[in-house]
Write a protein that holds these residues in place. Structure first.
Motif, PDB file in Angstrom:
ATOM      1  N   GLU A 360       0.681  -1.219   0.027  1.00 49.77           N
ATOM      2  CA  GLU A 360      -0.126   0.147   0.184  1.00 49.77           C
ATOM      3  C   GLU A 360       1.035   1.281  -0.038  1.00 49.77           C
ATOM      4  O   GLU A 360       0.519   2.125  -0.745  1.00 49.77           O
ATOM      5  N   THR A 363       2.367   1.646  -3.549  1.00 56.71           N
ATOM      6  CA  THR A 363       1.317   2.284  -4.301  1.00 56.71           C
ATOM      7  C   THR A 363       0.812   3.426  -4.040  1.00 56.71           C
ATOM      8  O   THR A 363       0.635   4.289  -5.211  1.00 56.71           O
ATOM      9  N   GLU A 374      -5.023   4.333  -8.877  1.00 62.27           N
ATOM     10  CA  GLU A 374      -4.598   3.009  -7.861  1.00 62.27           C
ATOM     11  C   GLU A 374      -4.473   1.832  -8.724  1.00 62.27           C
ATOM     12  O   GLU A 374      -3.319   1.119  -8.437  1.00 62.27           O
ATOM     13  N   GLN A 378      -0.620  -0.080  -8.640  1.00 61.51           N
ATOM     14  CA  GLN A 378      -0.688  -1.505  -8.082  1.00 61.51           C
ATOM     15  C   GLN A 378      -0.066  -2.569  -9.115  1.00 61.51           C
ATOM     16  O   GLN A 378       0.899  -3.358  -8.906  1.00 61.51           O
TER      17      GLN A 378
END
Length: 539
Positions: A360, A363, A374, A378
């Motif tokens: 996270e 990302t 997003e 990712q």
């Protein structure tokens, strides 16, 4: 008590008897007698005189002599034991400074006090000789097992009769629940032998890891013969232990040999150690593999080794956590002692949560800096990209393998990454100049603007300042104090500068400043290589 012909032979007989009783050299006893008689003679003739006694080793006759040394006129201090060159001419021909004039004097008649004093001197000398003999005997046996008989217990310490002396088993060297009575037989490891004024002190131990090693050496012939080697031992005395073994003969199983037929060999050691449970582990050069073995009976899912920090992370199934840690942390503590590494144990769920957090964070980094959605960010993280530098300067083909990325998209990604990095570098450079960093440091090859800014914040603003730094100050490291390891933060550690890279940077700076001659440096390096090659040939 006069030294007459009747008792001359008694001197030698006494010396022989004492020597036999104390198991020391008869010559030492005779020397002690000579010194005691000389001391008694001085009390009769005067303490200022240099009186010496020589006992004939065959007849026992004691000869008393007075010695006077020839000295220079200005050095004459003691008229009874010294004389000038002029005075010496009355007694000897062509005397020189340093010569000695020896004349025999009548034997003394020892009074009661003098005889008692002589006896004390002899006893003292005999005791010293006996202590030296004991020390010489036991210092050679240091690091071995000895059998003894318990004499008494003093404040928890056990005094052990070891034949020709006494040894002490301190209470902190006893296995916890052990207790002894007088005349009990005991087997211990000789941990230390010290020469002290009260005599040699022999310190025993039953808790030392070496004690277990020596017990296995006694029970397992293959260890005694060198076919199997004990590589490491870790103990929680009286409770549990781990021992790592390796075989130099492929046909011999080291663990099986140590266990013995139906466990007979290891059981003999367990019985001696009051039921201490022993895990016998196969040693392996590969540290992670060795650690997996060391943590038995727990199962290990994954191992991550940090060699620089001498730490290791171990991931175990959730249901195996308590088994891996052991009662009161015993299993992991023993495994840590065995491998000489700090061990962090986490469950698979904790490891998964950590990896999810890292995913996270990366990302979000790509979303904020490259203006991506997003899903696309990712994708980058899933392909193994961890920072902007990798995106900016990686080969274009490595970006094209990502689903949905064509050549124009890849170019745009790299352009955005490079622009962001250049802007960060420009800001860092401005901040460094504001802090006082000089061009000599800014233009030094190998330092990025961000590194220069970090150095300037710590007061390192010139190339001279940088050249005085130690490699560990830049790269960081670990310090061990009283067995506790503490982390030393490095000024450039956040930029992943290794210790070797830091060494090269500092040395380059010193060469540029003329502090170090590169030719001498190369010559030293050659000598080191040659020395290593010679060592290799010797082996």
């Amino acid at each position: 008590m006069a030294i007459t012909s009747a008792n001359q032979l008694e001197l030698l007989q006494t010396a022989e008897a004492v020597a036999r009783e104390k198991m020391i050299d008869p010559g030492l006893v005779v020397e002690a007698m000579e010194e005691s008689l000389a001391r008694a003679a001085k009390s009769r003739y005067g303490s200022e005189m240099d009186i010496r006694v020589k006992i004939d080793r065959k007849t026992g006759r004691a000869t008393f002599t007075r010695v006077r040394t020839v000295v220079a006129d200005e050095d004459l201090e003691n008229y009874q034991a010294e004389m000038t060159v002029d005075t010496a001419k009355q007694y000897m021909a062509n005397p020189e400074v340093g010569d000695q004039f020896v004349e025999e004097v009548p034997p003394v008649d020892l009074g009661r006090i003098a005889a008692q004093s002589a006896k004390q001197v002899i006893l003292q000398k005999v005791r010293e000789a006996e202590r030296d003999r004991q020390y010489d005997e036991f210092i050679d046996r240091k690091g071995t097992i000895i059998n003894g008989v318990v004499k008494r217990e003093e404040y928890g310490n056990v005094i052990v009769d070891v034949g020709r002396g006494e040894a002490i088993l301190r209470r902190n060297e006893k296995i916890g629940r052990e207790s002894y009575r007088p005349n009990d037989r005991i087997r211990c490891y000789i941990k230390d032998v010290r020469r002290e004024t009260r005599g040699p002190q022999i310190f025993l131990s039953r808790t030392a890891p070496e004690f277990m090693s020596e017990l296995f050496k006694m029970e397992v012939p293959e260890i005694y013969d060198g076919i199997i080697e004990i590589k490491a031992v870790a103990r929680d005395p009286g409770s549990r232990a781990k021992i790592a073994v390796v075989s130099f003969d492929g046909s011999i199983d080291p663990v099986g040999a140590c266990v013995g037929m139906r466990g007979s060999r290891v059981q003999a050691v367990v019985n001696e150690l009051q039921g201490e449970k022993i895990d016998i582990i196969p040693w392996n050069e590969d540290v992670p593999t060795f650690l997996v073995n060391a943590l038995q009976p727990a199962e290990v899912s994954k191992v991550v080794l940090d060699e620089d920090a001498e730490r290791i992370e171990v991931v175990v199934p959730d249901e195996q956590l308590s088994l891996a840690i052991g009662r009161r942390g015993q299993n992991v503590r023993l495994a840590s002692q065995l491998t000489a590494l700090d061990i962090d144990i986490m469950t698979e769920s904790d490891d998964s949560a950590r990896r999810q957090k890292e995913f996270e964070e990366r990302t979000k980094l790509f979303m904020d800096t490259l203006d991506l959605d997003e899903f696309f960010a990712q994708l980058l993280v899933s392909e193994g990209f961890t920072n902007l530098e990798e995106v900016a300067y990686v080969e274009l083909d490595e970006l094209l393998v990502i689903d949905g990325v064509d050549e124009s998209t890849a170019d745009e990604l790299q352009t955005r990454a490079r622009e962001f990095l250049e802007e960060q570098a420009r800001k860092a450079l401005e901040a460094a100049r504001e802090l006082g960093a000089e061009d000599s440091l800014i233009e030094f090859d190998g330092l990025t603007p961000q590194m220069v800014e970090a150095l300037a914040k710590d007061g390192i603003k010139t190339l001279e300042d940088f050249a005085t730094c130690a490699d560990w100050e830049l790269a960081g490291g670990w310090t061990t104090v009283n067995g506790e390891r503490s982390k030393d933060d490095g000024l450039l550690e956040e930029f992943d500068v290794s210790l070797e890279e830091a060494q090269n940077l500092v040395m380059t700076a010193r060469i540029l400043l003329g502090w170090v001659d590169p030719e001498e440096l190369a010559a030293d390096a050659e000598e080191d290589v040659d020395a290593d090659e010679e060592d290799g040939e010797d082996v």
